[in-house]
Scaffold this motif. Structure first.
Motif, mmCIF file in Angstrom:
data_model
loop_
_atom_site.group_PDB
_atom_site.id
_atom_site.type_symbol
_atom_site.label_atom_id
_atom_site.label_comp_id
_atom_site.label_asym_id
_atom_site.label_seq_id
_atom_site.Cartn_x
_atom_site.Cartn_y
_atom_site.Cartn_z
ATOM 1 N N THR A 52 0.733 -1.384 0.037
ATOM 2 C CA THR A 52 0.089 0.293 0.020
ATOM 3 C C THR A 52 0.925 1.276 -0.153
ATOM 4 O O THR A 52 1.831 1.174 0.538
ATOM 5 C CB THR A 52 -0.856 0.327 1.226
ATOM 6 N N VAL A 99 -2.046 -3.115 -4.182
ATOM 7 C CA VAL A 99 -1.791 -3.896 -5.122
ATOM 8 C C VAL A 99 -1.306 -5.243 -4.482
ATOM 9 O O VAL A 99 -0.231 -5.094 -3.593
ATOM 10 C CB VAL A 99 -0.838 -3.279 -6.148
ATOM 11 N N ALA A 107 5.188 -3.749 -7.423
ATOM 12 C CA ALA A 107 4.248 -2.858 -6.970
ATOM 13 C C ALA A 107 4.574 -1.260 -7.214
ATOM 14 O O ALA A 107 3.624 -0.676 -7.780
ATOM 15 C CB ALA A 107 4.177 -2.870 -5.177
ATOM 16 N N ALA A 118 3.623 -1.196 -10.883
ATOM 17 C CA ALA A 118 2.163 -1.059 -11.272
ATOM 18 C C ALA A 118 1.527 0.297 -10.920
ATOM 19 O O ALA A 118 0.624 0.661 -11.393
ATOM 20 C CB ALA A 118 1.202 -2.182 -10.350
ATOM 21 N N TRP A 119 2.106 0.952 -9.757
ATOM 22 C CA TRP A 119 1.596 2.291 -9.317
ATOM 23 C C TRP A 119 2.206 3.401 -10.161
ATOM 24 O O TRP A 119 1.796 4.570 -10.155
ATOM 25 C CB TRP A 119 2.094 2.554 -8.047
ATOM 26 N N ALA A 168 -7.376 -6.694 -2.489
ATOM 27 C CA ALA A 168 -6.043 -7.003 -3.343
ATOM 28 C C ALA A 168 -5.838 -8.458 -3.745
ATOM 29 O O ALA A 168 -5.553 -8.451 -4.942
ATOM 30 C CB ALA A 168 -5.150 -6.324 -2.724
ATOM 31 N N VAL A 189 -3.910 -5.825 -9.816
ATOM 32 C CA VAL A 189 -4.757 -4.616 -10.345
ATOM 33 C C VAL A 189 -4.735 -3.702 -9.075
ATOM 34 O O VAL A 189 -4.427 -3.744 -8.022
ATOM 35 C CB VAL A 189 -6.145 -4.890 -10.455
ATOM 36 N N VAL A 190 -4.387 -2.444 -9.673
ATOM 37 C CA VAL A 190 -4.285 -1.253 -8.447
ATOM 38 C C VAL A 190 -5.536 -0.855 -8.071
ATOM 39 O O VAL A 190 -6.392 -0.537 -9.014
ATOM 40 C CB VAL A 190 -3.236 0.053 -9.250
ATOM 41 N N LYS A 238 -7.762 1.429 -5.382
ATOM 42 C CA LYS A 238 -7.692 2.554 -4.627
ATOM 43 C C LYS A 238 -8.999 2.966 -3.901
ATOM 44 O O LYS A 238 -10.074 2.286 -3.935
ATOM 45 C CB LYS A 238 -7.331 3.732 -5.570
ATOM 46 N N GLU A 251 -11.392 -0.371 -7.910
ATOM 47 C CA GLU A 251 -10.500 -0.104 -9.304
ATOM 48 C C GLU A 251 -10.709 1.313 -9.517
ATOM 49 O O GLU A 251 -10.039 2.205 -9.866
ATOM 50 C CB GLU A 251 -10.824 -1.053 -10.491
#
Length: 161
Positions: free
Chosen positions: A8, A18, A26, A29-30, A54, A60-61, A63, A74
């Motif tokens: 996170t 993620v 990670a 991905a971000w 997650a 998949v990110v 939020k 998502e």
């Protein structure tokens, strides 16, 4: 299959989570290029709800709005600002409309000028390419003539010996 961990961090108005196999994945991905883990700005998730959400969507990110305890998703809704219960009334008065029309006209005029400049530059590029081709041909002919002249001179010099 590699063992997944849930990481996170916070980015802008959102908390991000993620599930991936490494810190590097990670960060990728971000879309972050600095090591947030080394700076203490990202970590391994310990909240069971975050981990479950997650792991349900690996890679998949997810939020949620910063400062909320809602579920990660998502497409999270943006955070609500304090005192934002009233919706602003749309401004449709004549001054605003005319300002928008002037801005659109200025944009259209600038776009037309830009396109004209691009066409002129393209014509210049084409003319330069043609000149470069002609120069290459002229140089090839001149070089061949000079090389032949040098060859004749060397042959004549050999005959004299």
């Amino acid at each position: 299959m590699p063992r997944l961990k849930v990481f996170t961090t916070q980015s802008g108005f959102y908390d991000l989570a993620v599930a991936v196999s490494s810190q590097a994945k990670a960060l990728a991905a971000w879309g972050i290029h600095q090591n947030l883990f080394a700076q203490g700005l990202a970590n391994v998730a310990s909240d069971a709800a975050v981990v479950d959400a997650a792991l349900a969507k690996p890679g998949v990110v997810l939020k949620r709005a910063v400062g909320t305890k809602g579920a990660f998703a998502e497409d999270a809704a943006p955070p609500k600002l304090p005192g934002s219960k009233r919706k602003p009334k749309p401004r449709t008065n004549a001054k605003v409309r005319k300002a928008a029309e002037r801005a659109e006209a200025a944009l259209a005029q600038a776009a037309a000028a830009h396109e004209a400049q691009q066409r002129a530059l393209e014509q210049q590029r084409a003319a330069l390419a043609a000149r470069a081709t002609a120069e290459d041909k002229a140089w090839s002919a001149r070089r061949r003539a000079l090389e032949e002249k040098g060859n004749r001179a060397r042959r004549a010099l050999r005959r004299q010996k």
